[in-house]
Enzyme design. Structure first.
Site, PDB file in Angstrom:
ATOM      1  N   GLY A 128      59.124  82.887  46.672  1.00  8.93           N
ATOM      2  CA  GLY A 128      58.551  82.198  45.531  1.00  8.93           C
ATOM      3  C   GLY A 128      58.273  80.750  45.810  1.00  8.93           C
ATOM      4  N   HIS A 179      58.274  68.980  45.782  1.00 12.07           N
ATOM      5  CA  HIS A 179      57.502  70.072  46.361  1.00 12.07           C
ATOM      6  C   HIS A 179      58.198  70.663  47.585  1.00 12.07           C
ATOM      7  CE1 HIS A 179      53.754  72.263  46.973  1.00 12.07           C
ATOM      8  NE2 HIS A 179      53.858  71.999  48.262  1.00 12.07           N
ATOM      9  N   HIS A 203      48.582  75.941  44.513  1.00 11.30           N
ATOM     10  CA  HIS A 203      47.874  74.799  45.086  1.00 11.30           C
ATOM     11  C   HIS A 203      47.162  74.107  43.930  1.00 11.30           C
ATOM     12  CE1 HIS A 203      46.307  73.239  49.170  1.00 11.30           C
ATOM     13  NE2 HIS A 203      47.586  73.005  49.042  1.00 11.30           N
ATOM     14  N   ASN A 204      47.964  73.725  42.946  1.00 11.80           N
ATOM     15  CA  ASN A 204      47.431  73.263  41.660  1.00 11.80           C
ATOM     16  C   ASN A 204      46.844  71.864  41.702  1.00 11.80           C
ATOM     17  OD1 ASN A 204      48.446  75.671  40.748  1.00 11.80           O
ATOM     18  ND2 ASN A 204      50.349  74.788  39.971  1.00 11.80           N
TER      19      ASN A 204
END
Lengths: 716, 234
Positions: free
Chosen positions: A523, A39, A85-86
């Site tokens: 992105g 991340h 923000h899965n």
């Protein structure tokens, strides 16, 4: 502490030891584990992202900063970015979504820009499932709860339903802000001897190691990871926005960084590394809201609504005064120094000491093995002759319009304040959303797009189509695409077939971006989107931003008038492969059309001229649901019916429901038909009918009252 | 006409209302921070803007109603000065008991943002004098707590004295239940005090003050205030 427990791979651990010339201590190990997570480090995708073009005449700031900036002219820039923000949204839907919105707003703010609008990308599972309804409702309430209170309008978005998101919904938040180009705040401008300041909420144990949580698959185990979920406070964020902008106005900020993933450590080490300075941080001075926090917890806490500021010491008191006005905590907790050493002191002891450039930049990249899925061709070998023509055309159209992904999203977007700030010229429910810029005639246009089905069937073509759809939408509305931001939502890259799909999607997107001269300026990547139930479809999302030179040069959608001639521009042989129509029949197969750069570019130029010369009353690029859905949506929005026909020998279902290619439906007043035809001469352009009456009919296919379409489409 | 817009922490329509007033009327508009204890001396109109003052973390408007500036705001209203509360500002007015009633969560329990039709019920006050009675206007709403309520007997009194200024209605002016977005008693969207100088409404006139943004009925509202002021009424 074992390096594996910190989330590090053996090669990574070896590299850290090599650079340090010693074993890292526990605090350092935990820091590196999070900072070198997927991340934070983009270690699996960094080399892929290089394929994206990121330069262009309007690009002021490209990837690598908090957000990209494009030039709007006359000294003003638009800063924008989309971020996922899965995982948090899957575990705690309301807070996950709320903090997703809050996080992207701070990214924009970190550049010194005032956030002016948001878009939300929502990907939900099967709406018939109770679990989906719980997740969807929580996520939508979270987006609204945060965005409404913070005063940034949610002006549009994209909502997609597919069972692949049952356990792993996606929440992609896009934000755009405005900034005078000579006021951009950078994270590269810190100099030795300046104060490091923490502004905003107190630091607690919430969200510790959230970045690491986002870098593994969701499992039953880590769903219990409540401590990894951050809690949002939009009220604090609103104060933070006003305080930061007031400080920026007064030129009190040398450098600024938002605290998102990996909180203090990520923001401060990034400023240090990018500015080429070292830092000494006194963690005793960080305002805390939990007792007995360890230094590594303070370093990695993802408590929300915090900003890191670099301030010249003589101006600290002014900064404190503004913070006090806005009732925000503000603490000087460190200083910048010469060199590259990044040091954390706690209770007089050295808790960590690492080279600043090691923390964020030097994670060894991973090149995962890539393999073309063996069944790829098999998905393409479908014969359109196997598809029976609908027995009941009316039912076919109605069931398409009421399918969850195509149906009206009114019940979602009405929960969002889409108007605050008084800039929303075209709000939700339209293919493109537009904002005015106060005091100017030009408009900003934006759209969020995705097509996971096409990306799954043919990742290269699907990736290109995703970009192309957004650019076409903008062009038809009168906006030339200036740049885009992307969020790559994919499953684990460690499965070779899944990695191949990721690679191909990126290549397809890159090709389309290059063709349109639409650079990628910012992105985000979100991998490991899978649960025990399976992996998500490849879901690259693009947020494309364009500029309309004047309010006069826009063309609206859904504004048919009685008697308008309806023209279809673009090829008459689209593909049913991956089309919503075929999907609504439970058939997920076929191959999307290839991307044709020349035709696409030609389309864009003609569409822009059509808008600026007022050659049409209404226009809509054809995308999901094909020409039939475009006819229906235009008709419903206009409150005007139409009588149309299929004037070509193409199979009727392919002509009406097929997708792909640079196509649009225009409504042209009789008096301007000659002008319209001239503009499109040399490009496929055929009249398909006339607008008028209360019913929408296509000869030999469907015929339905507009009111009936509306009832089905709105589902209420 | 000098306008003061009170800014509370969490207000988010303060800039919008300042913009709409300044654009429509070209008059002086100033922001006043909630911790001030006095309004600028020459203030003619005070506006409490929309937003989420203090995060709406207690009852909407309850904290703001106790801000330092509110003593001066109440005194201004009680003197007969023009006082307008929009959305969160309306909630602050009821919490301050400058207007009767209370605003509860919408009956759907969801936040609702959409354009709404309103019937102008009372035009004998400075806020709506330029409309005609029964006229149907369009202002958007954007709130989670807009259900206006008050005890039956007080409601009757309010209605009888013509205190209801705006009622949610259909495009053709019918105040029926389907056009009531939040479940407000008697479709009430906005009310005025007995003196006719304090108005609270949930819909946002400032969001209907520019044709580019989808409507300009709000301009008539601002113009009404200005004309009333010039006639020297207040």
């Amino acid at each position: 502490m074992d390096f594996r427990k910190a989330g590090l791979r053996e090669t990574e651990y070896e590299e850290i030891k090599r650079v340090l010339g010693r074993e890292p201590n526990e605090c350092e190990l935990r820091i590196m584990g999070v900072m070198w997570s997927e991340h934070c480090s983009y270690k699996s995708t960094k080399h892929l992202l290089k394929l994206f073009p990121n330069e262009g005449e309007r690009v002021v700031l490209g990837p690598g900063e908090n957000a990209g900036i494009v030039d709007l002219g006359e000294g003003l820039g638009a800063a924008f970015k989309v971020e996922s923000h899965n995982h948090p949204s899957a575990v705690a839907p309301y807070q996950g979504a709320a903090t997703g919105v809050g996080g992207i707003i701070r990214d924009i703010l970190a550049l010194g820009a005032r956030p002016v609008a948001s878009l939300d990308g929502l990907f939900f599972g099967d709406p018939e499932r109770a679990r989906t309804r719980t997740l969807a409702s929580g996520i939508v309430h979270g987006v609204g709860g945060y965005g409404n209170a913070v005063g940034v309008p949610t002006v549009g978005g994209k909502t997609v339903y597919d069972p692949c998101y049952n356990e792993n919904p996606l929440l992609n938040a896009f934000c755009i802000g405005l900034i005078p180009l000579d006021e951009i705040v950078s994270s590269r401008t810190a100099r030795p001897g300046q104060a490091v300041v923490l502004l905003g909420s107190k630091t607690g144990r919430d969200g510790i190691a959230g970045a690491a949580f986002a870098s593994v698959e969701l499992s039953e185990d880590n769903k219990a990871s409540r401590p990894s979920i951050q809690i949002g406070d939009p009220f604090a964020e609103k104060l933070l926005i006003e305080a930061c902008l007031e400080m920026k106005e007064k030129k009190l900020i040398v450098s600024m960084q938002d605290m998102g993933a990996a909180g203090i450590i990520s923001s401060s080490s990034e400023v240090a590394a990018k500015s080429g300075v070292g830092m000494i941080l006194h963690f005793d001075k960080v305002p805390l809201r939990a007792e007995n926090m360890e230094p590594w917890e303070i370093a990695l806490s993802e408590s929300q609504e915090r900003m890191l500021l670099i301030v010249d010491r003589p101006r600290l008191s002014e900064v404190m005064k503004i913070a006090e006005k806005w009732e925000l905590d503000c603490a000087e907790f460190g200083e910048t120094v010469e060199g590259d050493e990044y040091t954390i002191l706690f209770h007089g002891e050295r808790a960590a000491s690492l080279p600043a450039t090691l923390i964020g930049d030097r994670c060894p990249q991973i090149h995962w093995p890539s393999r073309r899925p063996a069944d790829l061709e098999a998905r393409w070998t479908f014969d359109v002759e196997d598809i029976p023509l609908p027995q009941d055309w009316n039912e076919a159209l109605l069931s398409l319009l009421s399918s969850p992904s195509l149906a009206s999203k009114e019940s979602i977007y009405e929960q969002y304040d889409s108007m605050v700030q008084l800039n929303t010229v075209v709000g939700p429910g339209h293919p493109v959303n537009m904002l005015r810029i106060k005091g100017r005639d030009s408009l900003i246009a934006m759209t969020l797009d995705a097509d996971p089905w096409k990306c799954s069937l043919d990742p290269f073509r699907g990736g290109a189509e995703t970009v192309a759809r957004s650019v076409r939408d903008l062009a038809v509305s009168g906006a030339r695409a200036a740049g885009l931001t992307d969020c790559l939502n994919f499953p684990s890259p460690e499965v070779p077939e899944q990695y191949w799909v990721l690679e191909e999607c990126v290549k397809g997107m890159a090709e389309a971006c290059a063709a349109f001269n639409c650079p990628v300026v910012s992105g985000n990547v979100s991998l490991y989107n899978e649960s025990p139930e399976g992996a998500i479809l490849p879901t690259p999302v693009v947020g494309t931003v364009g500029i309309v030179p004047s309010t006069d040069a826009t063309l609206s959608s859904g504004s048919w008038e009685e008697g308008d001639v309806l023209f279809l521009v673009g090829p008459c042989n689209p593909s049913l492969g991956g089309s919503r129509y075929l999907l609504s029949q439970g058939r997920f197969e076929g191959r999307p059309l290839p991307f044709s750069p020349e035709a696409e570019k030609d389309f864009v130029e003609r569409a822009l001229k059509t808008a600026s010369s007022k050659a049409a009353h209404s226009g809509r690029a054809i995308s999901g649901g094909g020409l039939a859905a475009a006819l229906a949506k235009e008709s419903m929005e206009s409150g005007v019916g139409a009588a149309a026909a299929v004037p070509v020998p193409t199979r009727k279902d392919v002509f009406l429901f097929g997708e792909g290619g640079a196509r649009a439906l225009y409504a042209v007043p009789m008096s301007r038909v000659p002008l319209f035809k001239t503009l499109w001469s040399g490009y496929p352009c055929i009249p398909v009918g006339r607008a008028g009456g209360d019913s929408l009919s296509v000869e030999g296919a469907f015929s339905l009252p507009v009111a009936k379409l509306l009832t089905k489409w709105r589902g209420r | 006409m000098n306008t003061a817009v009170v800014v509370f922490p969490g207000s988010n329509c303060d800039q919008d209302v300042m913009h709409a007033v300044a654009e429509t009327l070209g008059t002086k508009v100033r922001a006043v921070w909630h911790r001030e204890t006095a309004l600028p001396a020459d203030t003619d109109l005070v506006i409490l803007p929309g937003g989420f003052s203090f995060g709406d973390y207690l009852r909407c408007g309850a904290m703001a109603a106790r801000s330092p500036i509110m003593k001066a705001v109440a005194a201004h209203g009680k003197r007969g000065g023009l006082l307008l509360g929009i959305c969160n500002g309306f909630q602050i007015l009821t919490e301050s008991e400058l207007l009767p009633g209370a605003l509860l969560p919408n009956r759907t329990l969801d936040f609702i943002c959409r354009p709404c039709f309103l019937r102008v019920e009372n035009v004998s006050n400075p806020f709506t004098a330029n409309f005609s009675k029964g006229q149907c206007v369009q202002f958007p709403i954007a709130h989670g707590d807009g259900l206006y309520t008050l005890p039956e007997s007080e409601l009757k009194t309010l209605e009888e004295r013509g205190g209801v200024v705006f009622r949610y209605c259909s495009p053709d002016g019918q105040a029926e239940d389907e056009s009531n977005p939040n479940g407000s008693a008697n479709n009430i969207a906005g009310i005025v005090n007995e003196g006719g100088n304090i108005l609270g409404l949930m819909p946002h006139p400032e969001r209907a003050s520019d044709p580019l943004l989808g409507g300009a009925d709000g301009r008539v509202f601002w113009r009404s205030l200005f004309d009333a002021y010039r006639k020297g009424g207040r």
